[in-house]
Design a protein around this motif. Structure first.
Motif, short mmCIF file in Angstrom:
data_model
loop_
_atom_site.label_atom_id
_atom_site.label_comp_id
_atom_site.label_asym_id
_atom_site.label_seq_id
_atom_site.Cartn_x
_atom_site.Cartn_y
_atom_site.Cartn_z
N LEU A 71 -0.78 -3.10 -0.38
CA LEU A 71 -1.20 -3.19 1.05
C LEU A 71 -1.35 -4.50 1.23
CD1 LEU A 71 -4.04 -0.64 0.95
CD2 LEU A 71 -1.76 -0.19 1.93
N HIS A 72 -1.54 -5.55 0.59
CA HIS A 72 -1.61 -6.80 0.97
C HIS A 72 -0.06 -7.48 1.09
CE1 HIS A 72 -5.66 -7.97 0.48
NE2 HIS A 72 -5.72 -7.49 -0.79
N THR A 73 0.80 -6.97 0.21
CA THR A 73 2.37 -7.15 0.51
C THR A 73 2.66 -6.72 1.88
OG1 THR A 73 2.73 -7.14 -1.86
CG2 THR A 73 4.58 -6.81 -0.19
N ALA A 74 2.43 -5.47 2.24
CA ALA A 74 2.66 -4.97 3.66
C ALA A 74 2.23 -5.68 4.68
CB ALA A 74 2.15 -3.44 3.71
N ARG A 75 0.85 -6.21 4.35
CA ARG A 75 0.14 -6.85 5.41
C ARG A 75 0.87 -8.30 5.77
NH1 ARG A 75 -5.66 -9.41 4.59
NH2 ARG A 75 -4.18 -11.14 3.89
N ALA A 91 4.08 -8.94 5.35
CA ALA A 91 5.50 -8.19 5.96
C ALA A 91 5.56 -8.23 7.31
CB ALA A 91 6.14 -7.27 5.39
N LEU A 92 4.13 -7.82 7.96
CA LEU A 92 3.98 -7.68 9.38
C LEU A 92 3.68 -9.07 10.14
CD1 LEU A 92 1.52 -4.34 9.06
CD2 LEU A 92 3.77 -4.57 9.83
N ARG A 93 4.28 -9.11 11.48
CA ARG A 93 3.97 -10.04 12.30
C ARG A 93 2.47 -10.05 12.78
NH1 ARG A 93 9.72 -9.20 15.24
NH2 ARG A 93 11.14 -10.06 13.71
N SER A 94 1.86 -10.96 13.12
CA SER A 94 0.53 -10.70 13.73
C SER A 94 0.59 -9.73 14.82
CB SER A 94 0.21 -12.02 14.53
OG SER A 94 -1.05 -12.06 14.98
N GLY A 95 -0.65 -8.76 14.55
CA GLY A 95 -0.88 -7.62 15.42
C GLY A 95 0.18 -6.43 14.91
N PHE A 130 -3.23 4.41 11.27
CA PHE A 130 -2.68 3.01 12.04
C PHE A 130 -3.61 1.93 11.54
CE2 PHE A 130 -1.78 6.92 14.45
CZ PHE A 130 -0.34 6.80 14.50
N ALA A 131 -2.88 1.02 10.82
CA ALA A 131 -3.66 0.00 10.27
C ALA A 131 -3.18 -1.46 11.04
CB ALA A 131 -3.66 -0.08 8.63
N THR A 132 -3.70 -2.21 11.44
CA THR A 132 -3.05 -3.21 12.57
C THR A 132 -3.62 -4.54 11.90
OG1 THR A 132 -3.69 -2.12 14.52
CG2 THR A 132 -3.25 -4.50 14.50
N ALA A 133 -2.46 -5.33 11.54
CA ALA A 133 -2.68 -6.42 10.84
C ALA A 133 -3.34 -7.50 11.82
CB ALA A 133 -1.32 -7.21 10.48
N PRO A 134 -4.16 -8.66 11.16
CA PRO A 134 -4.56 -9.64 11.98
C PRO A 134 -3.64 -10.40 12.66
CG PRO A 134 -5.14 -10.05 9.57
CD PRO A 134 -4.39 -8.61 9.78
#
Length: 223
Positions: free
Chosen positions: A164-168, A170-174, A219-223
């Motif tokens: 989950l940390h790796t996925a976060r 890999a995501l752009r902000s938001g 639906f998990a939104t990255a900071p």
């Protein structure tokens, strides 16, 4: 009753055999005695795409990663609502899944794999996620029966804290990590929060007509 016909089998790396059946115009993908996919039940997989993209409104040239092609419900639903400048990468570990999509299920596939916005990679989606920090606006995961690793034990690494940390990262902000599951999982929802995501859990029906079993999407939104 129309008999069920075995069309093909495929070995999941590190797992068991998948079997593709056809009954009339319907297709089923089965693991042991568990029916993983059925061409008559597309609603929750379509919702995985459309509800994620709703949360990306206003983003120019969005880039999506879809983990697991399945029967293509999520991909087709995404392409129907994405802009022409969007890019979608599909990570599918089992090559026979794509061969079935281009062969016996070609009518169901409806040309989505030939869309110029789409790139298909034969790779573990976990490896794709690890390759690109800040690479994606959304990561959509439907690679198993949910966070319980039914199909392949190695899928558990996607749903643990490290994954989950790796996925976060890999995501752009938001950006949004969207995870499909056949059932609720309170422990997984807590892990998403601990990993730093803002978490929304939704219950959706298996069928596109609003009927069938209840499935869960986070639906998990990255900071």
């Amino acid at each position: 009753m129309v008999p069920r016909e075995l069309i093909g089998t495929a070995r999941v790396p590190g797992g068991e055999d998948l079997r593709l059946f056809r009954r009339g115009a319907d297709f089923m993908i089965v693991l042991d005695r568990n029916e993983l996919m059925n061409s008559r039940m597309s609603g929750s997989e379509e919702a995985l795409a459309t509800m994620t993209i709703e949360r990306l409104q206003g983003r120019a040239a969005p880039r999506l990663l879809i983990g697991g092609y399945g029967m293509g419900f999520t991909l087709r639903a995404a392409l129907a609502v994405l802009s022409d400048d969007a890019r979608v990468t599909v990570a599918e570990l089992v090559p026979e899944i794509i061969a079935w999509a281009q062969g016996p299920m070609a009518a169901l596939t409806a040309g989505c794999l030939d869309d110029p916005r789409v790139a298909v990679m034969q790779i573990d989606v976990a490896d794709m996620i690890a390759e690109g920090p800040g690479e994606y606006d959304a990561i959509l995961l439907d690679v198993d029966n949910g966070p319980d690793g039914l199909v392949r034990a190695a899928n558990n690494r996607l749903y643990g804290m490290r994954g989950l940390h790796t996925a976060r990262e890999a995501l752009r902000s938001g950006g949004v990590l969207a995870v499909w599951s056949a059932a609720p999982d309170a422990a997984f929802a807590r892990r998403l929060s601990v990993a730093g995501f803002a978490v929304e859990e939704r219950t959706v029906r298996a069928r596109s007509n609003g009927k069938g079993a209840n499935h869960t999407i986070w639906f998990a939104t990255a900071p």
